[in-house]
Motif scaffolding. Structure first.
Motif, PDB file in Angstrom:
ATOM      1  N   UNK A 158       0.642  -1.469  -0.270  1.00  0.00           N
ATOM      2  CA  UNK A 158       0.177  -0.202  -0.451  1.00  0.00           C
ATOM      3  C   UNK A 158       0.939   0.930   0.378  1.00  0.00           C
ATOM      4  N   UNK A 159       2.194   1.291   0.393  1.00  0.00           N
ATOM      5  CA  UNK A 159       2.633   2.903   0.332  1.00  0.00           C
ATOM      6  C   UNK A 159       3.498   2.753  -0.855  1.00  0.00           C
ATOM      7  N   UNK A 160       3.915   1.477  -1.230  1.00  0.00           N
ATOM      8  CA  UNK A 160       4.594   1.422  -2.044  1.00  0.00           C
ATOM      9  C   UNK A 160       3.653   2.045  -3.336  1.00  0.00           C
ATOM     10  N   UNK A 161       2.244   2.077  -3.571  1.00  0.00           N
ATOM     11  CA  UNK A 161       1.388   2.053  -4.197  1.00  0.00           C
ATOM     12  C   UNK A 161       0.723   3.572  -4.354  1.00  0.00           C
ATOM     13  N   UNK A 162       0.556   3.962  -2.600  1.00  0.00           N
ATOM     14  CA  UNK A 162       1.027   5.713  -2.594  1.00  0.00           C
ATOM     15  C   UNK A 162       1.725   6.785  -3.094  1.00  0.00           C
ATOM     16  N   UNK A 163       3.263   6.418  -3.017  1.00  0.00           N
ATOM     17  CA  UNK A 163       4.254   6.480  -3.395  1.00  0.00           C
ATOM     18  C   UNK A 163       3.889   6.974  -4.458  1.00  0.00           C
ATOM     19  N   UNK A 164       3.485   5.604  -5.490  1.00  0.00           N
ATOM     20  CA  UNK A 164       3.655   5.429  -7.155  1.00  0.00           C
ATOM     21  C   UNK A 164       2.339   6.913  -7.643  1.00  0.00           C
ATOM     22  N   UNK A 165       1.572   6.493  -6.291  1.00  0.00           N
ATOM     23  CA  UNK A 165      -0.022   7.637  -7.743  1.00  0.00           C
ATOM     24  C   UNK A 165       0.826   8.912  -7.237  1.00  0.00           C
ATOM     25  N   UNK A 166       1.290   9.289  -5.915  1.00  0.00           N
ATOM     26  CA  UNK A 166       2.298  10.369  -5.561  1.00  0.00           C
ATOM     27  C   UNK A 166       3.408  11.469  -6.783  1.00  0.00           C
ATOM     28  N   UNK A 167       4.314  10.316  -7.031  1.00  0.00           N
ATOM     29  CA  UNK A 167       4.836  10.481  -7.811  1.00  0.00           C
ATOM     30  C   UNK A 167       4.014  10.719  -9.351  1.00  0.00           C
ATOM     31  N   UNK A 168       3.417   9.990  -9.641  1.00  0.00           N
ATOM     32  CA  UNK A 168       2.570   9.991 -11.048  1.00  0.00           C
ATOM     33  C   UNK A 168       2.044  11.512 -11.098  1.00  0.00           C
TER      34      UNK A 168
ATOM     35  N   UNK B 297      -4.326   8.638 -11.709  1.00  0.00           N
ATOM     36  CA  UNK B 297      -5.771   6.722 -11.574  1.00  0.00           C
ATOM     37  C   UNK B 297      -4.822   6.471 -13.360  1.00  0.00           C
ATOM     38  N   UNK B 298      -5.486   6.740 -13.803  1.00  0.00           N
ATOM     39  CA  UNK B 298      -5.629   7.064 -15.548  1.00  0.00           C
ATOM     40  C   UNK B 298      -3.675   6.462 -16.001  1.00  0.00           C
ATOM     41  N   UNK B 299      -2.633   7.521 -15.077  1.00  0.00           N
ATOM     42  CA  UNK B 299      -1.173   7.663 -15.442  1.00  0.00           C
ATOM     43  C   UNK B 299      -0.472   6.117 -14.617  1.00  0.00           C
TER      44      UNK B 299
ATOM     45  N   UNK C 250      -3.801   2.795 -11.959  1.00  0.00           N
ATOM     46  CA  UNK C 250      -4.583   2.210 -11.261  1.00  0.00           C
ATOM     47  C   UNK C 250      -5.863   3.242 -11.241  1.00  0.00           C
ATOM     48  N   UNK C 251      -6.718   1.964 -10.207  1.00  0.00           N
ATOM     49  CA  UNK C 251      -8.482   2.393 -10.414  1.00  0.00           C
ATOM     50  C   UNK C 251      -8.757   3.576  -9.941  1.00  0.00           C
ATOM     51  N   UNK C 252     -10.060   4.512  -9.928  1.00  0.00           N
ATOM     52  CA  UNK C 252     -10.247   5.619  -8.950  1.00  0.00           C
ATOM     53  C   UNK C 252     -10.082   4.913  -7.444  1.00  0.00           C
ATOM     54  N   UNK C 253     -11.109   4.042  -7.886  1.00  0.00           N
ATOM     55  CA  UNK C 253     -11.437   3.368  -6.347  1.00  0.00           C
ATOM     56  C   UNK C 253     -10.191   3.149  -5.518  1.00  0.00           C
ATOM     57  N   UNK C 254      -8.766   2.375  -6.387  1.00  0.00           N
ATOM     58  CA  UNK C 254      -7.408   2.647  -6.359  1.00  0.00           C
ATOM     59  C   UNK C 254      -6.624   3.710  -5.404  1.00  0.00           C
ATOM     60  N   UNK C 255      -7.352   4.545  -6.139  1.00  0.00           N
ATOM     61  CA  UNK C 255      -6.557   5.904  -5.536  1.00  0.00           C
ATOM     62  C   UNK C 255      -7.292   6.787  -4.291  1.00  0.00           C
ATOM     63  N   UNK C 256      -8.852   6.512  -4.826  1.00  0.00           N
ATOM     64  CA  UNK C 256      -9.434   7.217  -3.484  1.00  0.00           C
ATOM     65  C   UNK C 256      -9.470   6.469  -2.258  1.00  0.00           C
ATOM     66  N   UNK C 257      -9.014   4.801  -2.227  1.00  0.00           N
ATOM     67  CA  UNK C 257      -8.276   4.413  -1.214  1.00  0.00           C
ATOM     68  C   UNK C 257      -7.715   5.704  -0.110  1.00  0.00           C
ATOM     69  N   UNK C 258      -6.558   5.443  -0.939  1.00  0.00           N
ATOM     70  CA  UNK C 258      -5.231   6.238  -0.395  1.00  0.00           C
ATOM     71  C   UNK C 258      -5.543   7.825  -0.663  1.00  0.00           C
ATOM     72  N   UNK C 259      -6.104   8.438  -1.334  1.00  0.00           N
ATOM     73  CA  UNK C 259      -6.602   9.765  -1.119  1.00  0.00           C
ATOM     74  C   UNK C 259      -8.185  10.306  -1.117  1.00  0.00           C
TER      75      UNK C 259
END
Length: 179
Positions: A5-15, A34-36, A39-48
């Motif tokens: 989850x931390x890695x996914x969160x960092x990926x979203x921030x970096x993107x 989310x597209x870039x 991840x799904x929008x739901x996956x992004x919303x889990x973190x943000x």
């Protein structure tokens, strides 16, 4: 939060940061990030939960990287002005690598957040670096000017001139050479 989850969160921030290097902050949407990020929008919303929460995370990430760079460079310097030289060198690197700090500035320009508090603390540290107060302010305002020139695309300075300006700023921190 798990490592995955931390890695996914960092990926979203970096993107999001990479998106903002090429696009205006006002065009950033959760769907685009989310597209870039793949991840799904739901996956992004889990973190943000909101765009504002993502904005804050982006600014915090950039500021944390800047502070880490500043502290590392300051530790490598010695004597009077070492903190100011660390600030100059961290700013020079950031500007050369795309001015990520500008993204944080865009996000916090209308807010008083922990990010602006952290930057204010750096500036307070510089004022206690055994340099003349006017020299510290001149250095800070010059660096701010380089950032804003790039951010606002108002008479941006060439890479060569920017390098000369940074060399002169570093020279100004060498107190014994002003005597």
């Amino acid at each position: 939060m798990s490592t995955k989850a931390s890695a996914k969160r960092a990926l979203i921030i970096r993107t999001a940061i990479h998106y903002l290097q090429e696009n205006d902050l006002s065009t950033l949407t959760l769907e685009k990030v989310a597209g870039k990020a793949g991840v799904s929008k739901g996956g992004l919303l889990y973190h943000f939960k909101t765009k504002d929460v993502l904005h804050a995370a982006i600014a915090e990430s950039i500021m944390a990287e800047f502070i880490e760079s500043y502290e590392k460079r300051a530790q490598q310097e010695h004597g009077v002005g070492r903190l100011t030289r660390g600030f100059i060198l961290a700013s020079q690197q950031d500007l050369a690598e795309g001015a990520w700090f500008n993204i944080a500035i865009q996000i916090i320009q209308n807010e008083h957040t922990s990010i602006s508090t952290a930057y204010e603390q750096i500036l307070e540290d510089l004022l206690h670096d055994d340099l003349e107060t006017s020299i510290v302010h001149l250095i800070r305002l010059t660096i701010d000017g380089l950032y804003y020139s790039k951010l606002l695309n108002i008479a941006p300075v060439s890479k060569e001139v920017t390098e000369m300006v940074f060399a002169q700023l570093l020279q100004m921190t060498r107190k014994d050479e002003f005597s």
